[in-house]
Design a protein around this motif. Sequence first.
Motif, PDB file in Angstrom:
ATOM      1  N   PRO A 230       0.783  -1.074  -0.105  1.00 51.87           N
ATOM      2  CA  PRO A 230       0.149  -0.091  -0.003  1.00 51.87           C
ATOM      3  C   PRO A 230       0.868   1.216  -0.096  1.00 51.87           C
ATOM      4  O   PRO A 230       0.386   2.362  -0.538  1.00 51.87           O
ATOM      5  N   LEU A 231       1.917   1.186   0.670  1.00 50.49           N
ATOM      6  CA  LEU A 231       2.815   2.639   0.500  1.00 50.49           C
ATOM      7  C   LEU A 231       3.336   2.692  -0.587  1.00 50.49           C
ATOM      8  O   LEU A 231       3.337   3.924  -1.326  1.00 50.49           O
ATOM      9  N   LEU A 232       3.690   1.601  -1.472  1.00 45.90           N
ATOM     10  CA  LEU A 232       3.896   1.810  -2.804  1.00 45.90           C
ATOM     11  C   LEU A 232       2.926   2.385  -3.755  1.00 45.90           C
ATOM     12  O   LEU A 232       3.036   3.404  -4.744  1.00 45.90           O
ATOM     13  N   VAL A 233       1.720   1.593  -3.673  1.00 44.72           N
ATOM     14  CA  VAL A 233       0.529   2.158  -4.375  1.00 44.72           C
ATOM     15  C   VAL A 233       0.211   3.758  -4.152  1.00 44.72           C
ATOM     16  O   VAL A 233       0.239   4.498  -4.898  1.00 44.72           O
ATOM     17  N   VAL A 234       0.200   4.197  -2.988  1.00 44.30           N
ATOM     18  CA  VAL A 234      -0.076   5.381  -2.597  1.00 44.30           C
ATOM     19  C   VAL A 234       0.930   6.379  -3.239  1.00 44.30           C
ATOM     20  O   VAL A 234       0.544   7.589  -3.371  1.00 44.30           O
ATOM     21  N   ALA A 235       2.246   6.073  -3.168  1.00 47.77           N
ATOM     22  CA  ALA A 235       3.082   7.023  -3.512  1.00 47.77           C
ATOM     23  C   ALA A 235       2.918   7.111  -4.842  1.00 47.77           C
ATOM     24  O   ALA A 235       3.213   8.221  -5.627  1.00 47.77           O
ATOM     25  N   VAL A 236       2.905   5.837  -5.867  1.00 52.26           N
ATOM     26  CA  VAL A 236       2.744   6.087  -7.119  1.00 52.26           C
ATOM     27  C   VAL A 236       1.615   6.864  -7.541  1.00 52.26           C
ATOM     28  O   VAL A 236       1.528   7.823  -8.487  1.00 52.26           O
ATOM     29  N   ALA A 237       0.209   6.603  -7.075  1.00 51.26           N
ATOM     30  CA  ALA A 237      -0.835   7.170  -7.242  1.00 51.26           C
ATOM     31  C   ALA A 237      -0.735   8.800  -7.022  1.00 51.26           C
ATOM     32  O   ALA A 237      -1.031   9.484  -7.621  1.00 51.26           O
ATOM     33  N   GLY A 238      -0.152   9.216  -6.025  1.00 49.12           N
ATOM     34  CA  GLY A 238       0.228  10.473  -5.675  1.00 49.12           C
ATOM     35  C   GLY A 238       0.843  11.187  -6.636  1.00 49.12           C
ATOM     36  O   GLY A 238       0.598  12.190  -7.244  1.00 49.12           O
TER      37      GLY A 238
END
Lengths: 223, 317
Positions: free
Chosen positions: A23-31
Amino acid sequence: VIDYWPLLGIALVVVGFALRFNPLLVVAVAGIVTGLLGHMSFLKVLATLGHGFNENRYVTIIWIILPVVGLLERYGLQERAKALIASIRGATAGRLLIVYLAVRQILSALGLTTVAGHAQTVRPLVAPMAIAAAERQHGDLDEETSERVKAMSAATDNVGLFFGEDIFLAIASILLIQSSLASFGIQLTPFQLSVWAIPSAICAFLIHGARLLALDRRLERRK
Amino acid sequence: MIDLHWLYVFAGAVFAGFAMGSARDETNPKRWGNAAFWSLLAASLWFGDLIGDIGNGALVMGLVAIAGFHVIGRGSKEFSTPQERQESSSQHGNKLFLPALIIPFTAFVGTLLFTYTPLKGLNLIDPKAVTLVLLGCGVIIALLVGYAWLRPPAMAAVDEGSRLANAIGWAIVLPQMLASLGVIFAAAGVGTAVGAIVGTIIPQGSVFLAVLLYALGMVAFTMIMGNAFAAFPVMAAAIAVPILIHADGGNPAVVGAVGMLSGFCGTLMTPMAANFNIVPAALLELKSQYGVIKVQVATAIPLLIANILILYFAGFR
């Protein structure tokens, strides 16, 4: 003209969570993608992310409680919670959680939202007590059942908090409703708003309470 | 005046302790990754205001890289056996609850003292930080009492704290990361775009359909953003004020309060509300990351229906 491209960031979050990437990776990429689609430069996105992270550090403060919880667990806190519940006649997982639900709603309605919580009360006290009571009702718990009892303990904390806190006048969400509506020239007092949190709070207690009683029936049926 | 910065100094020390405890756990093959992760968080708490926005952004990228590429792991070290814990539990009895209750008790008494007594006027604590400062005081008192009474080894709090921190792992930072994502969403105009879409599908003439769309819009937008706070201003501007309150004559107090609570039903059903839904799954060591959400859906949906009925029948009499 409204630009709809930044909405792609939401889709990325949904897909990333569904595919179970970290999830940390998902949030960073989405951001980053959302920012770039919103016509921000990469450095601007990085700075916005960093600024947001720094401004929201207070969210992470709660974990200073872990050394206390860990230390007491070493000296048998969870075992003590189990022993206590075993000594109360008629205690069941469902009834225990109904009492906790009521207490959590009332404390939250008085503005005492941080008195209880997942780290403060659920992990060290409520979940072990619920498991101990369930074991007494059901015998040894299979993995699915013990997961369910633990998950219900966490769920009960959330329902109690969400549907208690808005009865308190000075809670952030009441103040947000007041200021949002005031910006359209609709003047309300916090009291007028928090009164209307009471019917929902009662419904929450009845609905979630009924589910906790159903949990008890389920535990006793599958003995 | 004690403000949040005092607390950040203390919390930074606690996270530095997690880093130290992780590095000491030789049963964790990735212990240096864990130590680096907690060190970065300690650095953020201590120096976040000094390193600038881009510096903080780089720090976030470091955290994401360590967690995203699985450089952190978990040790198997237990510092006590089940038998020792059982014996200690019998020996100390129900007094073991007292140190655990110090934290809520400090929060309770402190909130009363700083809200209803002349202490309020002394400006000892920044009013915006009162609850968190009291939490910090409670933790310090509980640790002192615990050490004085139980006489554990000197490093016990460090070791046990990092045992729990590593059991939760990256999920500890997820709520803060999602809050930063919210900042980017706002800056990139996501709220405006969602509001515009909602605005185009407003049904004409039916109060009930408008109520339904408002409540479901609150739920959907809350699920996307992870909290109802971001959803409310958008939905208020798109539906609540122009349609429900002005055109249909709804009671603004009901529309506002119960609309927000409909959003809270959405909070129960989304992984984006990580501190309520994902973190406890990690904290209780559930097998399924979505275990808490799964049991909450069956409460959230009937409760949402109840809220829609309250909105309709109490809001439009």
